[in-house]
Write a protein that holds these residues in place. Sequence first.
Motif, PDB file in Angstrom:
ATOM      1  N   PHE A   9      41.487  54.527   7.039  1.00 38.23           N
ATOM      2  CA  PHE A   9      41.664  53.148   6.631  1.00 38.23           C
ATOM      3  C   PHE A   9      41.715  52.221   7.836  1.00 38.23           C
ATOM      4  O   PHE A   9      42.387  52.516   8.810  1.00 38.23           O
ATOM      5  N   MET A  10      41.008  51.089   7.742  1.00 36.81           N
ATOM      6  CA  MET A  10      41.075  50.035   8.747  1.00 36.81           C
ATOM      7  C   MET A  10      42.141  49.055   8.282  1.00 36.81           C
ATOM      8  O   MET A  10      42.081  48.564   7.149  1.00 36.81           O
ATOM      9  N   CYS A  11      43.102  48.780   9.147  1.00 32.26           N
ATOM     10  CA  CYS A  11      44.160  47.828   8.821  1.00 32.26           C
ATOM     11  C   CYS A  11      43.604  46.414   8.954  1.00 32.26           C
ATOM     12  O   CYS A  11      43.082  46.042  10.005  1.00 32.26           O
ATOM     13  N   ILE A  12      43.698  45.622   7.881  1.00 33.85           N
ATOM     14  CA  ILE A  12      43.169  44.264   7.892  1.00 33.85           C
ATOM     15  C   ILE A  12      44.276  43.208   7.956  1.00 33.85           C
ATOM     16  O   ILE A  12      43.995  42.024   8.094  1.00 33.85           O
ATOM     17  N   LYS A  13      45.524  43.655   7.851  1.00 31.89           N
ATOM     18  CA  LYS A  13      46.671  42.749   7.941  1.00 31.89           C
ATOM     19  C   LYS A  13      47.871  43.538   8.447  1.00 31.89           C
ATOM     20  O   LYS A  13      48.170  44.615   7.929  1.00 31.89           O
ATOM     21  N   LYS A  14      48.517  43.037   9.480  1.00 27.66           N
ATOM     22  CA  LYS A  14      49.678  43.710  10.080  1.00 27.66           C
ATOM     23  C   LYS A  14      50.720  44.032   9.001  1.00 27.66           C
ATOM     24  O   LYS A  14      51.004  43.214   8.131  1.00 27.66           O
ATOM     25  N   HIS A  48      54.463  58.548   5.644  1.00 25.43           N
ATOM     26  CA  HIS A  48      54.685  57.144   5.256  1.00 25.43           C
ATOM     27  C   HIS A  48      53.940  56.916   3.944  1.00 25.43           C
ATOM     28  O   HIS A  48      52.740  56.676   3.924  1.00 25.43           O
ATOM     29  N   LYS A  49      54.674  57.010   2.840  1.00 24.25           N
ATOM     30  CA  LYS A  49      54.096  56.984   1.501  1.00 24.25           C
ATOM     31  C   LYS A  49      53.782  55.564   1.025  1.00 24.25           C
ATOM     32  O   LYS A  49      54.553  54.649   1.244  1.00 24.25           O
ATOM     33  N   TRP A  50      52.635  55.428   0.382  1.00 22.93           N
ATOM     34  CA  TRP A  50      52.222  54.176  -0.250  1.00 22.93           C
ATOM     35  C   TRP A  50      52.199  54.423  -1.751  1.00 22.93           C
ATOM     36  O   TRP A  50      51.294  55.055  -2.278  1.00 22.93           O
ATOM     37  N   ILE A  51      53.209  53.911  -2.446  1.00 20.80           N
ATOM     38  CA  ILE A  51      53.360  54.177  -3.871  1.00 20.80           C
ATOM     39  C   ILE A  51      52.428  53.300  -4.702  1.00 20.80           C
ATOM     40  O   ILE A  51      51.792  53.762  -5.628  1.00 20.80           O
ATOM     41  N   LYS A  52      52.336  52.036  -4.363  1.00 26.27           N
ATOM     42  CA  LYS A  52      51.514  51.110  -5.149  1.00 26.27           C
ATOM     43  C   LYS A  52      50.140  50.925  -4.519  1.00 26.27           C
ATOM     44  O   LYS A  52      50.026  50.445  -3.397  1.00 26.27           O
ATOM     45  N   GLY A  53      49.107  51.344  -5.250  1.00 21.06           N
ATOM     46  CA  GLY A  53      47.743  51.251  -4.749  1.00 21.06           C
ATOM     47  C   GLY A  53      47.290  49.839  -4.452  1.00 21.06           C
ATOM     48  O   GLY A  53      46.493  49.605  -3.552  1.00 21.06           O
ATOM     49  N   ASP A  54      47.829  48.855  -5.203  1.00 19.33           N
ATOM     50  CA  ASP A  54      47.431  47.466  -4.966  1.00 19.33           C
ATOM     51  C   ASP A  54      47.899  46.978  -3.604  1.00 19.33           C
ATOM     52  O   ASP A  54      47.260  46.152  -2.971  1.00 19.33           O
ATOM     53  N   LYS A  55      49.006  47.504  -3.104  1.00 22.92           N
ATOM     54  CA  LYS A  55      49.499  47.142  -1.768  1.00 22.92           C
ATOM     55  C   LYS A  55      48.559  47.687  -0.691  1.00 22.92           C
ATOM     56  O   LYS A  55      48.350  47.051   0.326  1.00 22.92           O
ATOM     57  N   VAL A  56      48.009  48.861  -0.919  1.00 25.00           N
ATOM     58  CA  VAL A  56      47.075  49.452   0.043  1.00 25.00           C
ATOM     59  C   VAL A  56      45.884  48.518   0.228  1.00 25.00           C
ATOM     60  O   VAL A  56      45.479  48.231   1.351  1.00 25.00           O
ATOM     61  N   LYS A  58      45.749  45.379  -0.095  1.00 21.99           N
ATOM     62  CA  LYS A  58      46.149  44.145   0.573  1.00 21.99           C
ATOM     63  C   LYS A  58      46.120  44.299   2.096  1.00 21.99           C
ATOM     64  O   LYS A  58      45.830  43.358   2.816  1.00 21.99           O
ATOM     65  N   TYR A  59      46.381  45.509   2.590  1.00 25.15           N
ATOM     66  CA  TYR A  59      46.533  45.750   4.025  1.00 25.15           C
ATOM     67  C   TYR A  59      45.424  46.600   4.647  1.00 25.15           C
ATOM     68  O   TYR A  59      45.294  46.616   5.862  1.00 25.15           O
TER      69      TYR A  59
END
Length: 64
Positions: A9-14, A48-56, A58-59
């Motif tokens: 994944f490329m981070c698009i927002k800190k 470092h778990k990402w529970i909500k896919g919509d948050k992924v 966003k970032y």
Amino acid sequence: MKIFIGDEFMCIKKVVMKHTKEVTYAKGYVYKCEEKGCITNIQKQKNHKWIKGDKVKKYFLKIK
């Protein structure tokens, strides 16, 4: 969005942790998934778990 081992994944927002104010992902960097549902962060924490896919979405942009 589901996160699988080997995904990149490329981070698009800190990403800043709410409680500690610590930057865990920096914009412009590529991060890998080394544990299902997780994206390894700056501190090399593989779980470092990402529970909500919509948050992924966003970032991060999924690149692989």
